[in-house]
Design a protein around this motif. Sequence first.
Motif, mmCIF file in Angstrom:
data_model
loop_
_atom_site.group_PDB
_atom_site.id
_atom_site.type_symbol
_atom_site.label_atom_id
_atom_site.label_comp_id
_atom_site.label_asym_id
_atom_site.label_seq_id
_atom_site.Cartn_x
_atom_site.Cartn_y
_atom_site.Cartn_z
ATOM 1 N N SER A 71 17.517 27.814 30.262
ATOM 2 C CA SER A 71 17.535 26.349 30.250
ATOM 3 C C SER A 71 18.496 25.715 31.249
ATOM 4 O O SER A 71 18.357 24.530 31.559
ATOM 5 C CB SER A 71 17.843 25.844 28.842
ATOM 6 O OG SER A 71 19.055 26.393 28.377
ATOM 7 N N SER A 72 19.444 26.454 31.782
ATOM 8 C CA SER A 72 20.380 25.914 32.781
ATOM 9 C C SER A 72 19.984 26.252 34.212
ATOM 10 O O SER A 72 20.622 25.781 35.160
ATOM 11 C CB SER A 72 21.798 26.430 32.516
ATOM 12 O OG SER A 72 22.270 25.981 31.271
ATOM 13 N N LEU A 73 18.933 27.054 34.389
ATOM 14 C CA LEU A 73 18.521 27.474 35.732
ATOM 15 C C LEU A 73 18.121 26.256 36.554
ATOM 16 O O LEU A 73 17.236 25.503 36.172
ATOM 17 C CB LEU A 73 17.355 28.464 35.654
ATOM 18 C CG LEU A 73 16.883 29.054 36.983
ATOM 19 C CD1 LEU A 73 17.991 29.856 37.657
ATOM 20 C CD2 LEU A 73 15.648 29.921 36.760
ATOM 21 N N GLU A 74 18.801 26.070 37.691
ATOM 22 C CA GLU A 74 18.556 24.927 38.565
ATOM 23 C C GLU A 74 17.831 25.317 39.841
ATOM 24 O O GLU A 74 16.961 24.600 40.318
ATOM 25 C CB GLU A 74 19.885 24.262 38.935
ATOM 26 C CG GLU A 74 20.650 23.723 37.753
ATOM 27 C CD GLU A 74 22.069 23.305 38.100
ATOM 28 O OE1 GLU A 74 22.518 23.531 39.250
ATOM 29 O OE2 GLU A 74 22.741 22.747 37.210
ATOM 30 N N THR A 75 18.232 26.459 40.414
ATOM 31 C CA THR A 75 17.724 26.879 41.716
ATOM 32 C C THR A 75 17.451 28.378 41.716
ATOM 33 O O THR A 75 18.244 29.157 41.198
ATOM 34 C CB THR A 75 18.755 26.570 42.825
ATOM 35 O OG1 THR A 75 19.049 25.171 42.814
ATOM 36 C CG2 THR A 75 18.237 26.967 44.196
ATOM 37 N N ILE A 76 16.330 28.746 42.336
ATOM 38 C CA ILE A 76 16.026 30.164 42.521
ATOM 39 C C ILE A 76 15.565 30.354 43.959
ATOM 40 O O ILE A 76 14.844 29.515 44.505
ATOM 41 C CB ILE A 76 14.970 30.670 41.509
ATOM 42 C CG1 ILE A 76 14.782 32.177 41.648
ATOM 43 C CG2 ILE A 76 13.666 29.914 41.637
ATOM 44 C CD1 ILE A 76 14.062 32.823 40.490
ATOM 45 N N GLU A 77 16.033 31.438 44.586
ATOM 46 C CA GLU A 77 15.633 31.766 45.954
ATOM 47 C C GLU A 77 14.698 32.964 45.923
ATOM 48 O O GLU A 77 15.035 34.001 45.349
ATOM 49 C CB GLU A 77 16.853 32.084 46.815
ATOM 50 C CG GLU A 77 17.728 30.880 47.057
ATOM 51 C CD GLU A 77 18.850 31.153 48.042
ATOM 52 O OE1 GLU A 77 18.664 31.995 48.962
ATOM 53 O OE2 GLU A 77 19.903 30.530 47.890
ATOM 54 N N LEU A 78 13.529 32.791 46.531
ATOM 55 C CA LEU A 78 12.515 33.848 46.588
ATOM 56 C C LEU A 78 12.392 34.360 48.016
ATOM 57 O O LEU A 78 12.438 33.579 48.966
ATOM 58 C CB LEU A 78 11.157 33.308 46.129
ATOM 59 C CG LEU A 78 11.102 32.663 44.755
ATOM 60 C CD1 LEU A 78 9.687 32.167 44.480
ATOM 61 C CD2 LEU A 78 11.553 33.627 43.678
#
Length: 136
Positions: A71-78
């Motif tokens: 629920s706190s995940l803001e950004t993910i890099e793929l």
Amino acid sequence: KTVITNTAYLQVGAYSLSNIPSLENVTFGTTSNNYKMHVCHNAFENDTSLKIVNLGNALHEIEEKAFLNCSSLETIELSEKVEKLGPEIFKGCTSLTTIVYKNTKARWEMIEKDNDWLGLSHGVQVKCVDATINVE
């Protein structure tokens, strides 16, 4: 609070990094080899403090519900090598706003995606190297 590895893993196993409430950041290393990293289903489930994830440059596939209820995940890099995104990868990720994709918009559109790959009731921005896409 942070997991950083310079090793390029071939697989993040099912539930392997799940239910770690203090985990805030995850960064996987890069590799010059032709490894294909695979994030299995529910790998990060219920990591409610996780904010930023960088999956390195070998990421090939993310299975269903890999980040369920982060629920706190803001950004993910793929990585630029992603070929497949399973269903409901980000279900319950109510803070997710940005997916950074290290390749072009045209390549993003070629990735095999499940119909409900995002799994969110709100949209996010996918920031490619040449464009930003709003995904609902």
